[in-house]
Enzyme design. Structure first.
Site, mmCIF file in Angstrom:
data_model
loop_
_atom_site.group_PDB
_atom_site.id
_atom_site.type_symbol
_atom_site.label_atom_id
_atom_site.label_comp_id
_atom_site.label_asym_id
_atom_site.label_seq_id
_atom_site.Cartn_x
_atom_site.Cartn_y
_atom_site.Cartn_z
ATOM 1 N N ARG A 1 -32.136 36.902 20.064
ATOM 2 C CA ARG A 1 -30.839 37.521 20.356
ATOM 3 C C ARG A 1 -30.229 37.030 21.668
ATOM 4 O O ARG A 1 -29.068 37.308 21.948
ATOM 5 C CB ARG A 1 -30.981 39.044 20.415
ATOM 6 C CG ARG A 1 -31.095 39.710 19.069
ATOM 7 C CD ARG A 1 -31.051 41.217 19.190
ATOM 8 N NE ARG A 1 -31.188 41.879 17.914
ATOM 9 C CZ ARG A 1 -30.198 42.115 17.074
ATOM 10 N NH1 ARG A 1 -28.977 41.730 17.391
ATOM 11 N NH2 ARG A 1 -30.401 42.731 15.925
ATOM 12 N N ARG B 1 -15.039 49.273 5.709
ATOM 13 C CA ARG B 1 -16.098 49.862 4.882
ATOM 14 C C ARG B 1 -15.970 51.376 4.797
ATOM 15 O O ARG B 1 -15.652 52.035 5.781
ATOM 16 C CB ARG B 1 -17.480 49.518 5.456
ATOM 17 C CG ARG B 1 -17.938 48.122 5.161
ATOM 18 C CD ARG B 1 -19.413 47.924 5.399
ATOM 19 N NE ARG B 1 -19.824 48.175 6.765
ATOM 20 C CZ ARG B 1 -20.638 47.379 7.462
ATOM 21 N NH1 ARG B 1 -21.106 46.279 6.908
ATOM 22 N NH2 ARG B 1 -20.973 47.681 8.692
ATOM 23 N N ARG C 1 -18.099 55.265 8.867
ATOM 24 C CA ARG C 1 -19.107 55.540 9.884
ATOM 25 C C ARG C 1 -18.550 55.260 11.275
ATOM 26 O O ARG C 1 -17.717 54.363 11.445
ATOM 27 C CB ARG C 1 -20.349 54.662 9.670
ATOM 28 C CG ARG C 1 -21.105 54.927 8.388
ATOM 29 C CD ARG C 1 -22.401 54.153 8.354
ATOM 30 N NE ARG C 1 -22.208 52.759 8.742
ATOM 31 C CZ ARG C 1 -23.197 51.860 8.819
ATOM 32 N NH1 ARG C 1 -24.421 52.217 8.527
ATOM 33 N NH2 ARG C 1 -22.948 50.617 9.166
#
Length: 221
Positions: A88, A127, A161
């Site tokens: 990462r 979404r 969300r």
């Protein structure tokens, strides 16, 4: 092949990783799966990770690197692997290089999935998840429900969300640009980066990726 998959959130890394790993007959190793497996199995590294997570802290690089090393040492990874979500940052990339050198191995390619930032925001912020069953996922643009706000499958309420809000997505992109994107330059200096456009149908992107990886493999021989 030993491959690192990179790209911004919403680039489709998880989807492409699954298809590519299957086509190449190598294991898909994701950071999320590593954490879940180590925590559920109660390994020493899993216990350490859980302690940090329970305290609301980031898991240190050395713990993540330890999990990745253990997974890469498994028999099914002998002929290669696809790393998704690791490394990462540059320090993790350097540690990975050292781990591979110690095992007399090296990466074959770093596949960079390129997606415009506005498209990333559109993909994630659009979404909608069903409150009754989170496996039912829709998108206001790409797979809209027949009735606005209602799940086609079970009639449950669809919601966005908090992690998918535009503000949160842009913050995630900032983190990506600051922490993860520099590994692309790190690996580009080693001649390993293969960049492909990740817009289009899933199978089209997979074909682009497979073609690019085959070209990279041939060039390295």
């Amino acid at each position: 092949m030993r491959i690192v998959l990179v790209g911004p959130p919403g680039a489709g890394k998880g989807t492409q990783a699954a298809f590519l790993a299957k086509n190449l007959s190598i294991p898909h190793i994701s950071t999320g799966d590593l954490f879940r497996a180590n925590i559920s199995q109660g390994t020493e590294l899993g216990k350490q990770a859980k302690a940090y997570m329970d305290a609301g802290n980031l898991v240190p690089d050395e713990v993540t690197i330890g999990m990745a090393k253990d997974r890469m040492d498994q028999p099914d990874a002998e002929n290669g692997f696809l790393l998704d979500g690791f490394p990462r940052n540059v320090s993790q990339a350097e540690a990975l290089d050292e781990t591979l050198r110690d095992a007399s191995m090296r990466l074959d390619a770093v596949l960079d999935l390129e997606v415009p930032e506005d498209e990333v925001v559109k993909r994630i912020a659009g979404r909608r998840i069903c409150r009754k069953d989170s496996a039912h996922v829709f998108h206001v643009t790409y797979s809209a429900p027949k009735k606005d706000g209602v799940c086609d499958v079970c009639g449950g309420e669809l919601y966005q969300r908090e992690d998918d809000s535009e503000e949160t997505v842009r913050k995630r992109l900032e983190v990506y640009h600051t922490q993860t994107e520099p590994i692309i330059d790190y690996y580009r200096a080693q001649g390993l980066v293969v960049t492909i456009p990740a817009l289009g149908k899933v199978d089209e992107v997979t074909k682009r990726a497979m073609d690019a990886l085959q070209t990279a493999k041939t060039a390295a021989q």
